[in-house]
Write an enzyme that holds these catalytic residues in place. Structure first.
Site, PDB file in Angstrom:
ATOM      1  N   HIS A 169      65.139 -12.303  23.309  1.00  0.00           N
ATOM      2  CA  HIS A 169      64.228 -11.164  23.440  1.00  0.00           C
ATOM      3  C   HIS A 169      64.262 -10.578  24.851  1.00  0.00           C
ATOM      4  CE1 HIS A 169      60.872  -8.875  21.745  1.00  0.00           C
ATOM      5  NE2 HIS A 169      60.304  -8.940  22.933  1.00  0.00           N
ATOM      6  N   HIS A 181      58.243  -4.779  17.083  1.00  0.00           N
ATOM      7  CA  HIS A 181      57.248  -5.849  17.022  1.00  0.00           C
ATOM      8  C   HIS A 181      57.297  -6.439  15.610  1.00  0.00           C
ATOM      9  CE1 HIS A 181      53.650  -7.275  19.550  1.00  0.00           C
ATOM     10  NE2 HIS A 181      54.741  -7.311  20.287  1.00  0.00           N
TER      11      HIS A 181
END
Length: 740
Positions: free
Chosen positions: A49, A95
């Site tokens: 990430h 998200h």
């Protein structure tokens, strides 16, 4: 210094660090074994990430420069010049994992995070979009019921946060496919406006300058969030709720106003949002960009919970927080601003010349590591790639392999597809008119637009991706996502300028997924280069899979374009009875990855044809120039479901019937998905001028019908206008609310 950890193998496993990575850590620390705080920092900074370790290889080479690009990738958001001393700041973020685990908070904090990326640059957010992908929502089985629950939760979260912040959500896209049953995608886009000489960057420099913490207090929410987002889902994943942050839009609104007030002073060097990996990523990124060192006292960080540890403070992903590098001697001025807005503010450290991160806890040093290697030497992986075996099978099939369906039956099925129908149930929960600058609002087809009060221009924006195209041709599908977003922007009369992307793919440890990703990047590079629409910001989201099943490749693209005159934003629905409809472009019977095959036969198969970028640019030029000259009443691109569905949408939204006749090789070609086509509404007096302009640009132009009447008729298919409107406007709500 704290002691090295015991049970090292278990600790490394829980932090998703490999043995090879641990060897790198030992080298960086000159042979010293790290303590738990340092392991946590490496784990976060080297997570997929934060480090892009699987994707970095393929992101190199994206076109990122143009005369209008002020800031490309590498900052919180990209920035383009829109004239008259004004700039647009924008970015898209994912998200996905948090939204599947906890849909309301996952989606809400996704919006909160992207808004902070915008106002951290000094810009006031003025428009939001979102790109949402869900699984199967039709039916009464458990999967469909759960997906409907996710739709309701995600939309509620996006609406709650955006509305509370006073930022309009002006458009977006919602699509459905079984490949998202176990892993939905929630991508949030935001755009802000700023004066070109008032842009702020996320940097820390100047020995002795204070490092300040502002915003909400730190709690334990979101611990391990960046690491969680760098892993696949299993049945146990729903127990990961503690890794999902909790958002507070009212605090963020105060933080926005406080930061914008702060930016009017010259009291700071740089500012960085605390996003994924919280204080860790923000501090390492700010110092890493300038080669500075940092010293921070973690016991000075405002805490929301008792008994928090240095590890908790560094890795918490509590929302609504910023890190500031201030000018020495200006601390009280900054403290006064944030206290006035009722926010926490504290001096927690200072810039040093050591090039190291030194962290202290009540005077004891708990971390000492060089910043550059942690920021820059995350392993860049060269993962194996392999062309997926499924491609031979899906590319070998075509529309001719299926039993024919009557055109009228096909039309009614396509019109009622959840991919086609209006999503008012979604966008009515968003405030699209707050700030009073929205000139083309949700539901008005193609791109959305806002006026720029400061210079009388308009910005158009559109988010697009057809995952079915990307499944049958990962490179071509990604290129067409760029093309489609650009075409939608051009249909409003705006010139497409730049993109931000959100690259959602499955598990990079699967060579076939890595091949899809590599091909997708090549497609984006090709399209952005050919169309002169550079990439200025973006996001990569990998590990979108559950129990070994990856989502379809989904490179969501958001294009931003500029219209020189806010009064010339072109509608995409029918405007006036008696107008003529002109079809621009060729209809070649293309059905690869089409909605037609998916809705009628339940499959995603076929091939994408070769694509002509010159034809696409000519189409954009035609619409933009004809609009400048006042020759057009409306323009709509032709995509899902072909000409018949595009005309039906224009009729439903414009509340006007249409009668059209199109010459096609086969009757079903009114549903084909050939590229580089548009439907233009033109009054009689401008018809010759538009057709002549098209011919000069080398484009085919056919006058195919007229606006008016009480039905929608396209060749041999026909439905009363009222029936078309009922299907188009009411189907989605009936589907999503069926178990309420």
């Amino acid at each position: 210094m704290s002691q090295p950890v015991e049970n090292l193998d278990e600790v490394l496993k829980s932090h998703k660090l490999s043995k090879e990575e641990y060897e790198d850590i030992l080298r960086i620390l000159d042979g010293r074994h790290p303590n738990i705080v340092e392991i946590g920092i490496f784990s976060a900074m080297w997570s997929e990430h934060c480090s892009y370790k699987s994707s970095k290889k393929y992101l190199n080479g994206f076109p990122t420069k143009a005369p209008w690009v002020i800031q490309g990738p590498g900052e919180n958001a990209g920035v383009i010049d829109i004239g008259d001393g004004m700039a647009a700041v924008f970015k898209m973020e994912s998200h996905n994992h948090p939204s599947y685990i906890e849909p309301f908070q996952g989606a809400a904090t996704g919006v909160g995070g992207i808004l902070r990326d915008i106002f951290t640059m000094g810009a006031r957010p003025v428009a939001n979009l979102n790109a949402l992908r869900f699984g199967k929502v039709r039916g009464n089985d458990e999967t469909a019921k759960y997906q409907r629950h996710l739709v309701r939760g995600v939309v509620d979260g996006i609406g709650s946060y955006g509305n509370c912040m006073g930022v309009p959500t002006i458009g977006g896209e919602v699509s459905f496919d079984e490949s998202y049953n176990g892993n939905i995608l929630v991508n949030a886009f935001s755009l802000g406006l700023v004066k070109t000489d008032e842009i702020f960057l996320g940097v820390a420099s100047g020995v002795g300058n204070p490092v300040m913490y502002v915003g909400s207090k730190t709690g334990r929410d979101g611990l391990g969030g960046a690491v969680m987002s760098s892993d696949s889902f299993t049945e146990e994943s729903k127990s990961l709720r503690p890794t999902v942050q909790v958002g507070d839009p009212f605090t963020e609104k105060l933080l926005l106003e406080a930061c914008l007030e702060l930016f009017k002073t010259d009291a700071i060097i740089g500012i960085q949002d605390m996003g994924a990996a919280g204080l860790t990523s923000s501090s390492f990124e700010m110092a890493g960009k300038t080669g500075a060192g940092l010293r921070m006292d973690l016991d000075k960080v405002p805490a929301r919970e008792e008994g928090m540890t240095p590890y908790d403070f560094m890795l918490s992903e509590s929302q609504e927080r910023m890190l500031i590098c201030a000018k020495k001697g200006r601390e009280q001025e900054i403290i006064d601003i944030f206290e006035k807005w009722g926010l926490d503010v504290a001096v927690i450290g200072e810039v040093t010349d050591t090039e190291r991160m030194e962290l202290f806890w009540h005077g004891e040093k708990v971390c000492d590591m060089p910043i550059a290697p942690v920021s820059e030497e995350a392993p860049v992986l060269d993962r194996p790639t392999k062309r997926p075996e499924y491609l031979d099978e899906v590319n070998a099939k075509s529309v001719d392999d299926f039993a024919p369906v009557e055109d009228q039956e096909a039309y009614e099925k396509l019109l009622a597809s959840l991919e086609v129908v209006d999503k008012a149930w979604v966008y009515n929960q968003y405030d699209s008119m707050v700030q009073t600058n929205t000139t083309k609002h949700p539901g008005s087809l193609d791109a959305s637009a806002i006026r720029v009060k400061e210079n009388g221009k308009a910005l158009a924006m559109s988010s697009d991706c057809n995952p079915r195209y990307c499944y049958i041709d990962p490179k071509g599908g990604a290129a067409l996502a760029v093309v489609e977003s650009g075409r939608n922007v051009a249909m409003t009369g705006a010139r497409p300028l730049s993109i931000t992307d959100c690259l959602n793919y499955g598990n990079p440890e699967n060579p076939e997924v890595m091949w899809q990703f590599a091909q997708g990047c090549e497609g984006i590079k090709e399209a952005c280069s050919a169309l002169n629409t550079p990439v200025v910001s973006g996001n990569v989201s990998l590990y979108n899979e559950t129990n070994g099943v990856s989502v379809f490749p989904t490179p969501a693209i958001a294009m931003v374009g500029l219209n020189e005159d806010e009064k010339r934003v072109l509608p995409s629905s029918f405007q006036e009875e008696g107008s003529h409809v002109v079809l621009i472009g060729e209809t070649d019977g293309e059905f690869g990855g089409s909605l037609y095959i998916k809705e009628l036969y339940g499959e995603t198969v076929g091939k994408l044809p070769a694509f002509d970028y010159e034809k696409e640019l000519a189409l954009w030029e035609l619409v933009i120039e004809a609009n400048k000259q006042g020759l057009l009443k409306a323009a709509k691109d032709v995509n899902l479901g072909g000409i018949a569905i595009a005309l039906s949408k224009m009729a439903a939204v414009g509340d006007k019937g249409v009668t059209a006749g199109i010459k096609v090789k086969q009757s079903r070609d009114i549903f084909d998905e050939s590229q580089s086509r548009a439907l233009l509404e033109v009054s009689k007096e401008h018809l010759d001028a538009v057709v002549e302009m098209a011919k000069k640009l080398g484009l085919k132009a056919d006058i195919i019908g007229k606006v008016g009447g009480e039905s929608v008729k396209v060749n041999d298919v026909e439905l009363p206008l009222d029936r078309v409107k009922d299907i188009y406007f009411n189907t989605f709500a009936r589907t999503i609310e069926q178990d309420l």
